[in-house]
Design an enzyme around this catalytic site. Structure first.
Site, PDB file in Angstrom:
ATOM      1  N   LEU A   1       0.783  -1.237   0.000  1.00 17.33           N
ATOM      2  CA  LEU A   1       0.000   0.000   0.000  1.00 17.33           C
ATOM      3  C   LEU A   1       0.816   1.289   0.000  1.00 17.33           C
ATOM      4  O   LEU A   1       0.244   2.378   0.112  1.00 17.33           O
ATOM      5  CB  LEU A   1      -1.004   0.025   1.169  1.00 17.33           C
ATOM      6  N   ASP A   2       2.117   1.198  -0.115  1.00 16.68           N
ATOM      7  CA  ASP A   2       2.931   2.412  -0.275  1.00 16.68           C
ATOM      8  C   ASP A   2       4.112   2.113  -1.196  1.00 16.68           C
ATOM      9  O   ASP A   2       5.231   2.526  -0.948  1.00 16.68           O
ATOM     10  CB  ASP A   2       3.419   2.928   1.085  1.00 16.68           C
TER      11      ASP A   2
END
Length: 168
Positions: A99-100
């Site tokens: 997610l990053d």
């Protein structure tokens, strides 16, 4: 994904990874966007120049380094993308969403291997409620409603691969 070990409870993961002392993919992209050569030899010189010290001899990585040395810019970008995709695929197979995913979270080993790191906003794919990330690498649905799934990592992977191939 080069996790040395991990601990998982009902709500949290703890992932310990090897220390990578040197450059990130973001550093490399800044370097080549400034007009520097982008082929394998230049990449390896750049990575070695950012490292502090020389790691233990690893025959397998030396062979890999020889192959990288011969790559042109496009083949290097594709090889890096394949390594990153394999790491994200491995994380997803363990129900971990990064997610990053972005160039600053791809660490480059002395031998030139990209390692996905900084899992500080990652979540269990089966319980993904809180989303984080860097807006430039987030898919529209994640930025609009704050939810997402493994496709958010795929979207981010596409953005960073485009940056590697086009230098933009």
């Amino acid at each position: 994904c080069s996790a040395a070990w991990s601990i998982r409870s009902a709500t949290r993961y703890c992932i310990a990874m090897q220390w990578i002392d040197g450059a990130t993919l973001a550093d490399w992209l800044r370097h080549i966007k400034s007009g520097s050569a982008a082929e394998g030899g230049a990449f390896l010189s750049f990575v070695a120049g950012k490292a502090r010290g020389t790691p233990a001899y690893d025959p397998q990585r030396v062979l890999e380094r020889d192959a990288i040395q011969a790559m042109d810019a496009l083949h290097l970008s594709c090889w890096l993308a394949l390594q990153i995709a394999a790491a994200i695929d491995f994380a997803h197979s363990k129900n971990v969403l990064h997610l990053d995913l972005k160039p600053a979270n791809i660490f480059l080993s002395f031998y030139g291997r990209p390692l996905v790191g900084d899992f500080n906003v990652s979540v269990d794919a089966r319980h993904a409620h809180v989303m984080g990330g860097t807006p430039r690498y987030m898919p529209p649905e994640q930025t609009l409603n704050g939810t997402g799934d493994g496709r958010a990592d795929v979207f981010a992977f596409g953005v960073l691969t485009k940056e590697m191939v086009t230098r933009q």
